[in-house]
Design an enzyme around this catalytic site. Structure first.
Site, PDB file in Angstrom:
ATOM      1  N   ASP A   7       0.830  -1.201   0.000  1.00 22.02           N
ATOM      2  CA  ASP A   7       0.000   0.000   0.000  1.00 22.02           C
ATOM      3  C   ASP A   7       0.868   1.256   0.000  1.00 22.02           C
ATOM      4  O   ASP A   7       0.574   2.232  -0.708  1.00 22.02           O
ATOM      5  CB  ASP A   7      -0.915  -0.014   1.221  1.00 22.02           C
ATOM      6  CG  ASP A   7      -1.913   1.133   1.231  1.00 22.02           C
ATOM      7  OD1 ASP A   7      -2.394   1.510   0.149  1.00 22.02           O
ATOM      8  OD2 ASP A   7      -2.223   1.640   2.318  1.00 22.02           O
TER       9      ASP A   7
ATOM     10  N   ASN B  60      -2.855 -10.703  -4.129  1.00 25.67           N
ATOM     11  CA  ASN B  60      -2.772 -12.160  -4.261  1.00 25.67           C
ATOM     12  C   ASN B  60      -1.421 -12.601  -3.692  1.00 25.67           C
ATOM     13  O   ASN B  60      -0.370 -12.267  -4.250  1.00 25.67           O
ATOM     14  CB  ASN B  60      -2.897 -12.587  -5.722  1.00 25.67           C
ATOM     15  CG  ASN B  60      -4.284 -12.348  -6.277  1.00 25.67           C
ATOM     16  OD1 ASN B  60      -5.279 -12.594  -5.606  1.00 25.67           O
ATOM     17  ND2 ASN B  60      -4.361 -11.848  -7.501  1.00 25.67           N
TER      18      ASN B  60
ATOM     19  N   LYS C 159       1.342 -15.218  -3.180  1.00 23.82           N
ATOM     20  CA  LYS C 159       1.806 -16.418  -3.883  1.00 23.82           C
ATOM     21  C   LYS C 159       2.661 -17.316  -2.982  1.00 23.82           C
ATOM     22  O   LYS C 159       2.477 -18.529  -2.948  1.00 23.82           O
ATOM     23  CB  LYS C 159       2.629 -16.006  -5.107  1.00 23.82           C
ATOM     24  CG  LYS C 159       1.892 -15.090  -6.091  1.00 23.82           C
ATOM     25  CD  LYS C 159       0.783 -15.830  -6.808  1.00 23.82           C
ATOM     26  CE  LYS C 159       0.166 -14.961  -7.898  1.00 23.82           C
ATOM     27  NZ  LYS C 159      -0.907 -15.671  -8.641  1.00 23.82           N
TER      28      LYS C 159
ATOM     29  N   ARG D 255      -9.961  11.631 -11.525  1.00 22.81           N
ATOM     30  CA  ARG D 255      -9.311  11.602 -10.218  1.00 22.81           C
ATOM     31  C   ARG D 255      -8.927  10.187  -9.794  1.00 22.81           C
ATOM     32  O   ARG D 255      -8.432   9.993  -8.690  1.00 22.81           O
ATOM     33  CB  ARG D 255     -10.233  12.226  -9.167  1.00 22.81           C
ATOM     34  CG  ARG D 255     -10.461  13.726  -9.345  1.00 22.81           C
ATOM     35  CD  ARG D 255     -11.574  14.241  -8.463  1.00 22.81           C
ATOM     36  NE  ARG D 255     -11.379  13.829  -7.075  1.00 22.81           N
ATOM     37  CZ  ARG D 255     -12.374  13.508  -6.257  1.00 22.81           C
ATOM     38  NH1 ARG D 255     -13.622  13.502  -6.676  1.00 22.81           N
ATOM     39  NH2 ARG D 255     -12.123  13.145  -5.009  1.00 22.81           N
ATOM     40  N   LYS D 256      -9.148   9.192 -10.654  1.00 18.09           N
ATOM     41  CA  LYS D 256      -8.837   7.801 -10.338  1.00 18.09           C
ATOM     42  C   LYS D 256      -7.460   7.417 -10.886  1.00 18.09           C
ATOM     43  O   LYS D 256      -7.168   7.631 -12.054  1.00 18.09           O
ATOM     44  CB  LYS D 256      -9.901   6.863 -10.910  1.00 18.09           C
ATOM     45  CG  LYS D 256     -11.294   7.067 -10.347  1.00 18.09           C
ATOM     46  CD  LYS D 256     -12.278   6.097 -10.981  1.00 18.09           C
ATOM     47  CE  LYS D 256     -13.672   6.264 -10.417  1.00 18.09           C
ATOM     48  NZ  LYS D 256     -14.643   5.314 -11.037  1.00 18.09           N
TER      49      LYS D 256
END
Length: 240
Positions: free
Chosen positions: A161, A183, A185, A206-207
C-alpha cells in the site's frame, strides 16, 4: 507521642538532606533530562543505510543510486514524522480542524517508521518519472513476524500500500486508497529483502490505477501481486 516522633523525623531529614544540586556520597546520580527538538526527528532521513541493513539491501541500494546519477531515477527521502508545513496544508485543505487535535498530532509518527532500526520496516523507494514506476527495496525485521519464520501478511500489505500509494502520489498529488487487492503467492522469509515493483497503469479523472508485484532479489521468486485504485483528493471537499 506519634506527632512528636514525626516532627523529629522531619527535622532530621531537613538537616541531613543535601542542598539542591548536590548528592549524598555513594548515591547514584539521576540522569539529566534531555530535550529533543521535533525538527531533529523530522529531518532524520530513514531511507539511507544503517547498521541493520543486510548485504542484499545495501547492494540493491548502491545499484539504484547509480541509476540516479543520470537523473532517470530519484531516491525518495523518508522521515519518522510528516513535516509541519505538510500537516498544516493537509489540515487546511482537506480536514475539519476540530478533528485534528494539536496534542495528538505532536505525538504522531509514521507507522512504517515507528520501529527501532532493524526491528520492523527497513525500506527505501526509488521513482522513475518518465516510466511512472516506483521500486521499493524492503527488508522486514523480526517484529513483523506472522507464521514462524515468515513476515506477517499485514506487514506485506502495508508495504505494498505504501509503495503503490507513493507511486500514485508522485503522479497525481495527494491521494487515498480506495481499493487494494493482493494475491499472496509465497510467504516471505523474515529478515530477507524483496523488491516491490509498482507501475501507474491508467488515470481516469481523479482515479489512479496502480499495479505491483513483490519479487526476490534475484527476481526468480514471485511472492505477491497486487492491483489498486487511488482517488485524488478534491480540496473543495472535506474528508468528513
Amino acid at each position: 507521642m506519634l506527632r512528636s516522633c514525626a516532627a523529629r523525623l522531619r527535622t532530621l531529614w531537613a538537616l541531613c538532606r543535601p542542598p539542591v544540586g548536590r548528592r549524598l556520597p555513594g548515591s547514584v546520580p539521576r540522569p539529566e533530562l534531555r530535550s529533543f527538538s521535533s525538527e531533529e526527528v523530522i529531518l532524520k532521513d530513514c531511507s539511507v543505510p544503517n547498521p541493520s541493513w543486510n548485504k542484499d539491501l545495501r547492494l540493491l541500494f548502491d545499484q539504484f543510486m547509480k541509476k540516479c546519477e543520470d537523473g532517470s531515477w530519484k531516491r525518495l527521502p523518508s522521515y519518522k514524522r510528516t513535516p509541519t508545513e505538510r500537516i498544516q496544508d493537509f489540515k487546511t485543505r482537506f480536514l475539519d480542524p476540530k478533528l485534528m487535535k494539536e496534542e495528538q498530532m505532536s505525538q504522531a509518527q509514521l507507522f512504517t517508521r515507528s520501529f527501532d532500526d532493524g526491528l520492523g520496516f527497513e525500506y527505501v523507494m526509488f521513482y522513475n518519472d518518465i516510466e511512472k514506476r516506483m521500486v521499493c527495496l524492503f527488508q522486514g525485521g523480526p517484529y513483523l513476524e506472522g507464521p514462524p519464520g515468515f513476515i506477517h501478511g499485514g506487514a506485506i500489505a502495508t508495504m505494498i500500500d505504501s509503495t503503490v500509494g507513493m507511486c500514485a502520489m508522485m503522479a497525481g498529488g495527494i491521494v487515498m486508497t480506495a481499493n487494494l487487492n493482493i494475491n499472496y503467492k509465497r510467504p516471505i522469509p523474515l529478515c530477507s529483502v524483496v523488491m516491490i515493483n509498482s507501475q501507474l497503469d491508467e488515470v481516469e479523472g481523479r482515479k489512479f490505477f496502480v499495479s505491483c508485484n513483490v519479487q526476490s532479489v534475484d527476481e526468480k521468486t514471485l511472492y505477491s501481486e497486487a492491483t489498486s485504485l487511488f482517488i485524488k483528493l478534491n480540496p473543495a471537499k472535506s474528508l468528513t
